[in-house]
Design a protein around this motif. Structure first.
Motif, short mmCIF file in Angstrom:
data_model
loop_
_atom_site.label_atom_id
_atom_site.label_comp_id
_atom_site.label_asym_id
_atom_site.label_seq_id
_atom_site.Cartn_x
_atom_site.Cartn_y
_atom_site.Cartn_z
N ASN A 1 -11.25 12.65 -82.33
CA ASN A 1 -9.89 12.50 -82.57
C ASN A 1 -9.79 13.03 -81.54
OD1 ASN A 1 -10.13 14.93 -83.81
ND2 ASN A 1 -8.47 13.77 -85.47
N GLY A 2 -10.13 14.24 -80.79
CA GLY A 2 -9.39 15.25 -79.61
C GLY A 2 -8.83 16.40 -80.58
N GLN A 3 -8.42 16.49 -81.61
CA GLN A 3 -8.70 17.52 -81.97
C GLN A 3 -9.64 19.22 -81.72
OE1 GLN A 3 -5.60 19.26 -84.10
NE2 GLN A 3 -4.47 17.42 -82.71
N VAL A 4 -9.17 19.67 -81.44
CA VAL A 4 -10.10 20.85 -80.63
C VAL A 4 -10.03 22.77 -81.34
CG1 VAL A 4 -11.33 22.36 -79.04
CG2 VAL A 4 -10.57 20.17 -78.83
N GLU A 5 -10.92 23.17 -82.35
CA GLU A 5 -10.69 24.71 -82.57
C GLU A 5 -11.25 25.85 -81.84
OE1 GLU A 5 -11.29 25.79 -87.33
OE2 GLU A 5 -10.87 23.73 -87.32
N TYR A 6 -10.89 26.12 -81.24
CA TYR A 6 -11.66 27.44 -80.30
C TYR A 6 -11.61 29.16 -81.18
CZ TYR A 6 -11.75 30.52 -76.35
OH TYR A 6 -12.20 31.77 -75.44
N ARG A 7 -12.50 29.65 -81.57
CA ARG A 7 -12.53 31.01 -81.99
C ARG A 7 -13.04 31.82 -81.29
NH1 ARG A 7 -13.70 28.62 -87.04
NH2 ARG A 7 -11.91 27.87 -88.34
N GLY B 1 -10.70 7.65 -88.00
CA GLY B 1 -12.15 7.54 -86.77
C GLY B 1 -12.76 7.46 -85.52
N LYS B 2 -11.07 6.49 -84.81
CA LYS B 2 -11.10 6.63 -83.60
C LYS B 2 -11.20 7.90 -82.91
CE LYS B 2 -8.78 3.42 -80.75
NZ LYS B 2 -7.78 2.18 -80.14
N THR B 3 -12.02 7.81 -81.60
CA THR B 3 -12.17 8.59 -80.66
C THR B 3 -11.11 8.48 -79.67
OG1 THR B 3 -14.64 7.96 -80.64
CG2 THR B 3 -13.91 9.21 -78.57
#
Length: 125
Positions: free
Chosen positions: A49-55, A21-23
Motif C-alpha cells: 500500500n506504499g507504507q514504509v518502515e525504515y530502521r 489490499g490495493k497496491t
C-alpha cells in the motif's frame, strides 16, 4: 430496517478491506521491492500500500590508550512513498523523509532476493 443496516455495514467493510489490499500505484511497476529487507545496519519494510518502515542502527567502537568507547545511533521512520522511479525512491518529505538511491534493483542470488540501496546490500527476509 436492521437488514438494510447490516447490508450497508457489510458492503462498507468489504470496500474497506478491498481498499487496504490495493497496491500503491507507484509500486505497481516495481512489485519486487515489496517485502521486508535487511542489511548490516538497516531494516526496510515496504508494504504494497506504499507504507514504509525504515530502521537504521549503527554502532561505532573507539579505543584509546585509556578507555574503550562504544557509540550507538538509531533512527526510525515510518512514512509513505512519495516518489519512485528507476534511480531512486523517497519516503516522507523534507527533514522527515529519506531518499534511497537504487544502485541495483531486486535480483536473485543463491536463492535469495537482494537489492542494493545507498551502497548497502539488502536481503529479503
Amino acid at each position: 430496517m436492521r437488514t438494510k443496516a447490516s447490508l450497508f455495514m457489510s458492503c462498507s467493510l468489504a470496500l474497506f478491506l478491498v481498499g487496504c489490499g490495493k497496491t500503491n500505484p507507484m509500486l505497481e511497476q516495481h512489485p519486487d521491492f515489496i517485502g521486508k529487507w535487511q542489511s548490516d545496519h538497516d531494516t526496510l519494510v515496504i508494504e504494497k500500500n506504499g507504507q514504509v518502515e525504515y530502521r537504521h542502527k549503527e554502532t561505532e567502537e573507539k579505543q584509546t590508550a585509556h578507555s574503550d568507547v562504544e557509540m550507538s545511533s538509531r533512527s526510525d521512520l515510518k512514512a509513505s512513498i512519495t516518489q519512485f522511479d528507476q534511480k531512486q525512491f523517497q519516503i516522507g518529505q523534507g527533514e522527515f523523509g529519506q531518499v534511497f538511491r537504487i544502485d541495483r534493483a531486486p535480483y536473485q542470488q543463491n536463492q535469495h532476493w537482494q537489492m542494493q540501496l545507498n551502497g548497502q546490500v539488502y536481503t529479503k527476509q
